[in-house]
Motif scaffolding. Structure first.
Motif, PDB file in Angstrom:
ATOM      1  N   TRP A  81     -16.781  33.789 -38.120  1.00  0.00           N
ATOM      2  CA  TRP A  81     -17.872  33.528 -37.102  1.00  0.00           C
ATOM      3  C   TRP A  81     -17.951  32.032 -36.715  1.00  0.00           C
ATOM      4  O   TRP A  81     -17.580  31.250 -37.353  1.00  0.00           O
ATOM      5  CB  TRP A  81     -19.189  33.886 -37.655  1.00  0.00           C
ATOM      6  CG  TRP A  81     -19.416  35.312 -37.922  1.00  0.00           C
ATOM      7  CD1 TRP A  81     -18.658  36.436 -37.587  1.00  0.00           C
ATOM      8  CD2 TRP A  81     -20.581  35.898 -38.285  1.00  0.00           C
ATOM      9  NE1 TRP A  81     -19.407  37.407 -37.889  1.00  0.00           N
ATOM     10  CE2 TRP A  81     -20.434  37.296 -38.613  1.00  0.00           C
ATOM     11  CE3 TRP A  81     -21.729  35.278 -39.372  1.00  0.00           C
ATOM     12  CZ2 TRP A  81     -21.374  37.979 -39.201  1.00  0.00           C
ATOM     13  CZ3 TRP A  81     -22.590  36.043 -39.781  1.00  0.00           C
ATOM     14  CH2 TRP A  81     -22.422  37.464 -39.557  1.00  0.00           C
TER      15      TRP A  81
ATOM     16  N   THR B  53     -20.487  31.052 -34.729  1.00  0.00           N
ATOM     17  CA  THR B  53     -22.009  30.987 -34.437  1.00  0.00           C
ATOM     18  C   THR B  53     -22.647  31.165 -35.794  1.00  0.00           C
ATOM     19  O   THR B  53     -22.008  31.609 -36.641  1.00  0.00           O
ATOM     20  CB  THR B  53     -22.581  31.851 -33.262  1.00  0.00           C
ATOM     21  OG1 THR B  53     -22.519  33.120 -33.866  1.00  0.00           O
ATOM     22  CG2 THR B  53     -21.772  31.644 -32.055  1.00  0.00           C
ATOM     23  N   VAL B  54     -23.894  31.036 -35.726  1.00  0.00           N
ATOM     24  CA  VAL B  54     -24.976  31.033 -36.887  1.00  0.00           C
ATOM     25  C   VAL B  54     -26.090  32.190 -36.669  1.00  0.00           C
ATOM     26  O   VAL B  54     -26.436  32.260 -35.409  1.00  0.00           O
ATOM     27  CB  VAL B  54     -25.635  29.622 -37.089  1.00  0.00           C
ATOM     28  CG1 VAL B  54     -26.730  29.763 -38.267  1.00  0.00           C
ATOM     29  CG2 VAL B  54     -24.892  28.445 -37.428  1.00  0.00           C
ATOM     30  N   LYS B  55     -26.248  32.706 -37.591  1.00  0.00           N
ATOM     31  CA  LYS B  55     -26.965  33.812 -37.492  1.00  0.00           C
ATOM     32  C   LYS B  55     -28.458  33.210 -38.050  1.00  0.00           C
ATOM     33  O   LYS B  55     -28.335  32.733 -39.092  1.00  0.00           O
ATOM     34  CB  LYS B  55     -26.938  35.331 -38.610  1.00  0.00           C
ATOM     35  CG  LYS B  55     -25.265  35.802 -38.111  1.00  0.00           C
ATOM     36  CD  LYS B  55     -25.594  36.532 -36.725  1.00  0.00           C
ATOM     37  CE  LYS B  55     -24.448  37.174 -36.344  1.00  0.00           C
ATOM     38  NZ  LYS B  55     -24.788  37.775 -35.092  1.00  0.00           N
ATOM     39  N   TYR B  56     -29.466  33.272 -37.230  1.00  0.00           N
ATOM     40  CA  TYR B  56     -30.822  32.671 -37.634  1.00  0.00           C
ATOM     41  C   TYR B  56     -32.089  33.769 -37.426  1.00  0.00           C
ATOM     42  O   TYR B  56     -32.111  34.452 -36.266  1.00  0.00           O
ATOM     43  CB  TYR B  56     -31.048  31.566 -36.503  1.00  0.00           C
ATOM     44  CG  TYR B  56     -32.503  30.977 -36.786  1.00  0.00           C
ATOM     45  CD1 TYR B  56     -32.796  30.114 -37.940  1.00  0.00           C
ATOM     46  CD2 TYR B  56     -33.208  30.972 -35.675  1.00  0.00           C
ATOM     47  CE1 TYR B  56     -34.007  29.795 -37.947  1.00  0.00           C
ATOM     48  CE2 TYR B  56     -34.572  30.562 -35.623  1.00  0.00           C
ATOM     49  CZ  TYR B  56     -35.025  29.687 -36.786  1.00  0.00           C
ATOM     50  OH  TYR B  56     -36.236  29.398 -36.901  1.00  0.00           O
TER      51      TYR B  56
ATOM     52  N   TRP C 103     -32.316  39.028 -36.280  1.00  0.00           N
ATOM     53  CA  TRP C 103     -31.539  37.658 -36.400  1.00  0.00           C
ATOM     54  C   TRP C 103     -31.101  37.417 -34.767  1.00  0.00           C
ATOM     55  O   TRP C 103     -31.003  38.211 -33.874  1.00  0.00           O
ATOM     56  CB  TRP C 103     -30.245  38.300 -37.189  1.00  0.00           C
ATOM     57  CG  TRP C 103     -30.633  38.417 -38.523  1.00  0.00           C
ATOM     58  CD1 TRP C 103     -30.817  39.730 -39.199  1.00  0.00           C
ATOM     59  CD2 TRP C 103     -30.468  37.523 -39.568  1.00  0.00           C
ATOM     60  NE1 TRP C 103     -31.084  39.377 -40.363  1.00  0.00           N
ATOM     61  CE2 TRP C 103     -30.839  38.129 -40.884  1.00  0.00           C
ATOM     62  CE3 TRP C 103     -30.346  36.025 -39.611  1.00  0.00           C
ATOM     63  CZ2 TRP C 103     -30.983  37.657 -41.982  1.00  0.00           C
ATOM     64  CZ3 TRP C 103     -30.511  35.414 -40.691  1.00  0.00           C
ATOM     65  CH2 TRP C 103     -30.769  36.188 -42.117  1.00  0.00           C
TER      66      TRP C 103
ATOM     67  N   GLU D  10     -28.295  34.717 -32.676  1.00  0.00           N
ATOM     68  CA  GLU D  10     -27.138  33.678 -32.769  1.00  0.00           C
ATOM     69  C   GLU D  10     -27.532  32.507 -32.055  1.00  0.00           C
ATOM     70  O   GLU D  10     -28.117  32.239 -31.169  1.00  0.00           O
ATOM     71  CB  GLU D  10     -26.217  34.457 -31.907  1.00  0.00           C
ATOM     72  CG  GLU D  10     -25.351  35.528 -32.730  1.00  0.00           C
ATOM     73  CD  GLU D  10     -24.259  35.943 -31.928  1.00  0.00           C
ATOM     74  OE1 GLU D  10     -23.585  35.054 -31.043  1.00  0.00           O
ATOM     75  OE2 GLU D  10     -23.328  36.820 -32.503  1.00  0.00           O
ATOM     76  N   LYS D  11     -27.267  31.660 -32.984  1.00  0.00           N
ATOM     77  CA  LYS D  11     -27.201  30.225 -32.556  1.00  0.00           C
ATOM     78  C   LYS D  11     -26.142  29.235 -32.528  1.00  0.00           C
ATOM     79  O   LYS D  11     -25.242  29.706 -33.425  1.00  0.00           O
ATOM     80  CB  LYS D  11     -28.571  29.398 -33.386  1.00  0.00           C
ATOM     81  CG  LYS D  11     -30.002  30.126 -33.295  1.00  0.00           C
ATOM     82  CD  LYS D  11     -30.533  29.725 -32.168  1.00  0.00           C
ATOM     83  CE  LYS D  11     -32.175  30.259 -32.140  1.00  0.00           C
ATOM     84  NZ  LYS D  11     -32.718  29.879 -30.751  1.00  0.00           N
TER      85      LYS D  11
ATOM     86  N   LEU E  81     -23.603  26.096 -33.633  1.00  0.00           N
ATOM     87  CA  LEU E  81     -23.448  25.656 -34.987  1.00  0.00           C
ATOM     88  C   LEU E  81     -24.091  24.303 -34.930  1.00  0.00           C
ATOM     89  O   LEU E  81     -24.882  23.801 -35.639  1.00  0.00           O
ATOM     90  CB  LEU E  81     -22.147  25.500 -35.275  1.00  0.00           C
ATOM     91  CG  LEU E  81     -21.717  25.016 -36.871  1.00  0.00           C
ATOM     92  CD1 LEU E  81     -22.341  25.396 -37.899  1.00  0.00           C
ATOM     93  CD2 LEU E  81     -20.077  24.537 -37.046  1.00  0.00           C
TER      94      LEU E  81
ATOM     95  N   ALA F 231     -27.787  24.643 -35.577  1.00  0.00           N
ATOM     96  CA  ALA F 231     -28.196  24.616 -37.006  1.00  0.00           C
ATOM     97  C   ALA F 231     -28.139  23.452 -37.978  1.00  0.00           C
ATOM     98  O   ALA F 231     -28.776  23.235 -38.467  1.00  0.00           O
ATOM     99  CB  ALA F 231     -27.173  25.650 -37.538  1.00  0.00           C
TER     100      ALA F 231
END
Length: 200
Positions: free
Chosen positions: A105, A107-110, A118, A120-121, A123, A126
């Motif tokens: 991944w 990207t970050v799951k937020y 959830w 996607e954001k 990095l 984050a």
């Protein structure tokens, strides 16, 4: 009848090896084709850079091979390292997958507070969010002074400059150098609850 372990292994390996050779002969297996194919396996070449495995604090030596464009093409154990002498554990041997992995991944799951899904954001978002919340928590719970036992049965007001609202636990994938810098950062923030797995 007594037979030593060494003799037993010699006899059994001889029997197995002879059996395999006989089977290959009987089945007319052409081993030249396998040898020719092995000669066509591409050899990864490039500039070799000594490095350290990032997985734990043991600090096994690695050799990172990069091509002319600086792209990593291979990662192997470093035979000159006194720690691992060229060997790597299964995780260390798969270090190349940290760099080249289509399933990794980026990207970050937020999940926002109170949300049921959830998002996607990026990095960068984050990292900024973590820094923002860390500062907010520290500022809201920072202790400049605290009443401490004075050793005579009473208390004395002492300057402590700390916070009990944040804790930090470093994992085994952090090397000694990272843990050192991380500890410096946490102490600068006044974090008291601090632990890591640096072993060297």
């Amino acid at each position: 009848m007594g037979i030593s372990r060494r003799k037993f292994l010699k006899v059994t390996s001889g029997i197995v090896g002879g059996g395999v050779a006989a089977e290959l002969g009987i089945l007319n297996v052409d081993t030249a084709a396998a040898a020719a194919k092995a000669g066509k396996v591409p050899i990864k070449s490039g500039r070799q850079i000594p490095s350290i495995c990032p997985y734990c604090a043991v600090g096994c030596g690695q050799i990172v091979t990069v091509d002319d464009a600086g792209v990593i093409v291979d990662i192997q154990g470093n035979p000159d390292s006194p720690i691992n002498q060229g060997t790597l554990c299964p995780k260390g041997a798969a270090t190349l997958q940290l760099v080249k992995n289509e399933q990794r991944w980026n990207t970050v799951k937020y999940r926002a507070p109170g949300s049921d899904r959830w998002e996607e954001k990026p990095l960068d978002w984050a990292m900024s969010r973590i820094a923002e919340l860390t500062k907010k928590t520290r500022d809201a719970n920072f202790n400049e002074f605290q009443d401490m036992p004075d050793g005579k049965g009473g208390t004395a007001r002492k300057r402590v400059m700390n916070t009990y609202a944040i804790a930090s636990l470093g994992g085994a994938t952090m090397d000694n150098e990272w843990n050192y810098l991380h500890q410096k950062l946490m102490h600068a923030l006044g974090v008291v609850y601090l632990e890591n797995q640096a072993r060297i």
